[in-house]
Design an enzyme around this catalytic site. Structure first.
Site, mmCIF file in Angstrom:
data_model
loop_
_atom_site.group_PDB
_atom_site.id
_atom_site.type_symbol
_atom_site.label_atom_id
_atom_site.label_comp_id
_atom_site.label_asym_id
_atom_site.label_seq_id
_atom_site.Cartn_x
_atom_site.Cartn_y
_atom_site.Cartn_z
ATOM 1 N N ASP A 1 2.828 -3.811 11.572
ATOM 2 C CA ASP A 1 2.800 -5.056 10.807
ATOM 3 C C ASP A 1 1.875 -6.066 11.481
ATOM 4 O O ASP A 1 2.015 -6.323 12.687
ATOM 5 C CB ASP A 1 4.247 -5.598 10.770
ATOM 6 C CG ASP A 1 4.435 -6.647 9.704
ATOM 7 O OD1 ASP A 1 3.571 -7.533 9.579
ATOM 8 O OD2 ASP A 1 5.462 -6.574 9.005
ATOM 9 N N TYR B 1 -1.437 -18.543 -2.913
ATOM 10 C CA TYR B 1 -2.335 -17.462 -2.475
ATOM 11 C C TYR B 1 -3.702 -18.029 -2.079
ATOM 12 O O TYR B 1 -4.233 -17.734 -1.006
ATOM 13 C CB TYR B 1 -2.491 -16.426 -3.602
ATOM 14 C CG TYR B 1 -3.554 -15.381 -3.320
ATOM 15 C CD1 TYR B 1 -3.339 -14.393 -2.358
ATOM 16 C CD2 TYR B 1 -4.777 -15.387 -3.997
ATOM 17 C CE1 TYR B 1 -4.323 -13.431 -2.083
ATOM 18 C CE2 TYR B 1 -5.751 -14.440 -3.734
ATOM 19 C CZ TYR B 1 -5.522 -13.461 -2.778
ATOM 20 O OH TYR B 1 -6.490 -12.517 -2.504
ATOM 21 N N GLY C 1 0.834 -1.198 0.000
ATOM 22 C CA GLY C 1 0.000 0.000 0.000
ATOM 23 C C GLY C 1 0.866 1.244 0.000
ATOM 24 O O GLY C 1 2.074 1.175 0.229
HETATM 25 P P1 NAD Z 1 -3.695 -3.944 -1.576
HETATM 26 O O1 NAD Z 1 -2.383 -4.607 -1.837
HETATM 27 O O2 NAD Z 1 -4.004 -2.687 -2.293
HETATM 28 O O3 NAD Z 1 -3.887 -3.719 -0.018
HETATM 29 C C1 NAD Z 1 -3.353 -4.566 0.954
HETATM 30 C C2 NAD Z 1 -2.777 -3.692 2.040
HETATM 31 O O4 NAD Z 1 -2.280 -4.528 3.084
HETATM 32 C C3 NAD Z 1 -1.595 -2.835 1.564
HETATM 33 O O5 NAD Z 1 -1.797 -1.490 1.917
HETATM 34 C C4 NAD Z 1 -0.394 -3.410 2.301
HETATM 35 O O6 NAD Z 1 0.616 -2.458 2.567
HETATM 36 C C5 NAD Z 1 -1.056 -3.971 3.542
HETATM 37 N N1 NAD Z 1 -0.239 -5.003 4.154
HETATM 38 C C6 NAD Z 1 0.363 -6.048 3.535
HETATM 39 N N2 NAD Z 1 1.065 -6.767 4.427
HETATM 40 C C7 NAD Z 1 0.902 -6.162 5.626
HETATM 41 C C8 NAD Z 1 1.394 -6.441 6.920
HETATM 42 N N3 NAD Z 1 2.200 -7.471 7.138
HETATM 43 N N4 NAD Z 1 1.026 -5.626 7.934
HETATM 44 C C9 NAD Z 1 0.215 -4.560 7.716
HETATM 45 N N5 NAD Z 1 -0.269 -4.247 6.504
HETATM 46 C C10 NAD Z 1 0.069 -5.044 5.466
HETATM 47 O O7 NAD Z 1 -4.801 -5.051 -1.906
HETATM 48 P P2 NAD Z 1 -6.382 -4.901 -2.057
HETATM 49 O O8 NAD Z 1 -6.721 -5.148 -3.486
HETATM 50 O O9 NAD Z 1 -6.880 -3.686 -1.397
HETATM 51 O O10 NAD Z 1 -6.860 -6.195 -1.251
HETATM 52 C C11 NAD Z 1 -7.363 -6.132 0.076
HETATM 53 C C12 NAD Z 1 -7.759 -7.532 0.503
HETATM 54 O O11 NAD Z 1 -8.705 -8.091 -0.383
HETATM 55 C C13 NAD Z 1 -6.596 -8.537 0.530
HETATM 56 O O12 NAD Z 1 -6.788 -9.384 1.630
HETATM 57 C C14 NAD Z 1 -6.764 -9.301 -0.756
HETATM 58 O O13 NAD Z 1 -6.192 -10.586 -0.677
HETATM 59 C C15 NAD Z 1 -8.277 -9.352 -0.844
HETATM 60 N N6 NAD Z 1 -8.791 -9.565 -2.196
HETATM 61 C C16 NAD Z 1 -8.640 -8.580 -3.127
HETATM 62 C C17 NAD Z 1 -9.154 -8.778 -4.400
HETATM 63 C C18 NAD Z 1 -9.023 -7.730 -5.469
HETATM 64 O O14 NAD Z 1 -9.495 -7.972 -6.579
HETATM 65 N N7 NAD Z 1 -8.432 -6.569 -5.202
HETATM 66 C C19 NAD Z 1 -9.817 -9.983 -4.732
HETATM 67 C C20 NAD Z 1 -9.928 -10.954 -3.734
HETATM 68 C C21 NAD Z 1 -9.446 -10.728 -2.467
#
Ligand code: NAD
Length: 353
Positions: free
Chosen positions: A86, A174, A60
């Site tokens: 984290d 994943y 992010g």
């Molecule tokens: P994204 O990568 O934009 O957001 C994920 C956020 O989690 C990021 O800001 C990242 O910095 C933070 N993060 C990662 N590891 C971390 C840690 N160890 N500690 C604290 N923060 C941490 O992804 P997104 O698209 O917003 O997805 C959000 C959720 O939805 C995720 O769980 C993803 O697996 C799930 N998801 C997303 C989609 C999609 O199409 N975008 C589809 C299915 C599931």
């Protein structure tokens, strides 16, 4: 309550205007600096809620979070507290959940290809991190823990539409992490009576989704290429289909899942999508026509490349279960959302963003 229009659209703003109870407790959004997390923060703040955001900026970005907080105005922004931390640290999760009534757990390492490259990192964040947030939420007495699962848990089950109770063999690390999240949720609900809802998102898209990097999702990647005269690459024959879901629908699903009244199971799993199917060829055509309307020059077809390992062929959700349990209905369907998202990216580009 803010009267501004949310980045995710007027439909979400007006739906939120009717949700008075959102302001009656503190929320924790993990992954707050990510694509979906930032929209949750923006929506909750605009609805008058107090929000704690947790993120370590692994994928992010600070600008994403800043944009969400700025969008609600300075008064609403005062109700936001950010913890840079984290989820792999239980101590961090414990302090983030203090005094929290609802948790919306989004933090994870997304992307099937990323998990194939580095399954250990995906496991650490998505499984150990999930367990930490879940455990800390229970100890903090959180009312309902809502977490992001994924349509990838359907794996090789070929039936359409996807029904929650019918899953196949998972096809990537994943997907294995997301399936494991669901297993832990079920165990915590049955052993401790914790109230938990897993939301299986189907290909979410919208403003602020990151177009950069090797693991970017197809929509921001193509829009970025179209805006900059770059090349759009298509994996496979283009007949692969997805239930593309505009982010406003995902925000609505999370808030309903956390708050819905009435008889609810302690452990729930719901699809979150529109219940539609769009092929990648159709997707390209929608985005291209938005680009052409802005005077951009875009090739008639994307450049082909081999299909990716771990990808599922077709994906379309049955959204009956979530609508029966929470009253969820999509606010914005795929085609409309795609046009809006395209214009949002082209506007950003025009502003130099
Ligand atoms: P994204 O990568 O934009 O957001 C994920 C956020 O989690 C990021 O800001 C990242 O910095 C933070 N993060 C990662 N590891 C971390 C840690 N160890 N500690 C604290 N923060 C941490 O992804 P997104 O698209 O917003 O997805 C959000 C959720 O939805 C995720 O769980 C993803 O697996 C799930 N998801 C997303 C989609 C999609 O199409 N975008 C589809 C299915 C599931």
């Amino acid at each position: 309550m803010s009267s501004r229009e949310l980045t995710a659209g007027a439909e979400l703003s007006s739906w939120l205007g009717q949700q008075r109870s959102l302001a009656e407790g503190r929320w924790l959004v993990t992954g707050a600096a990510g694509f979906i997390g930032s929209h949750l923060v923006e929506a909750l703040l605009s609805a008058g809620a107090e929000v704690v955001g947790l993120d370590n900026f692994l994928t992010g970005r600070r600008e994403t979070l800043d944009a969400a907080v700025k969008a609600v105005g300075p008064d609403a922004a005062k109700r936001f507290r950010f913890i840079e931390g984290d989820i792999r640290s239980l101590e961090t999760c414990t302090s983030a959940t203090e005094g929290v009534r609802w948790v919306l757990h989004q933090a994870a390492l997304g992307s099937v290809p990323r998990s194939l490259e580095n399954p250990i990192a995906s496991h650490d964040v998505n499984v150990t991190g999930h367990l930490n947030v879940l455990h800390a939420s229970r100890l903090a007495g959180v009312e309902r823990f809502v977490y992001a699962s994924s349509s990838s848990v359907y794996g090789d089950d070929a039936n359409l539409p996807k029904l929650e109770e019918r899953v196949g063999r998972v096809l990537s690390p994943y997907a294995a992490t997301k399936r494991t999240n669901e297993t832990y949720a079920s165990v915590f609900a049955s052993c401790y009576g914790q109230r938990i809802t897993g939301l299986r998102y189907f290909n979410v898209f919208g403003p602020r989704q990151d177009p950069q990097g090797p693991y970017a999702a197809v929509i921001p990647r193509w829009l970025d290429a179209m805006a900059s005269g770059g090349i759009c690459t298509l994996h496979g024959d283009g007949l692969t289909s997805r239930d593309f879901c505009f982010v406003a629908n995902v925000v609505k699903a999370n808030l309903l899942a956390a708050q819905a009244q009435g008889e609810r199971d302690t452990n729930e799993i719901f699809n979150v999508a529109c219940g539609e199917k769009t092929t990648l060829r159709e997707l390209y055509a929608h985005l291209r026509s938005a680009a052409l309307s802005r005077g951009l020059v875009v090739a008639e077809s994307p450049v082909g490349s081999p299909p990716r390992v771990g990808d599922i062929r077709h994906s379309q959700a049955d959204i009956g279960a979530i609508s029966r349990a929470t009253g969820y209905q999509p606010l914005v369907f795929a085609e409309d959302g795609l046009v809006r998202t395209a214009h949002w990216y082209f506007d950003q580009r025009a502003r130099g963003g």
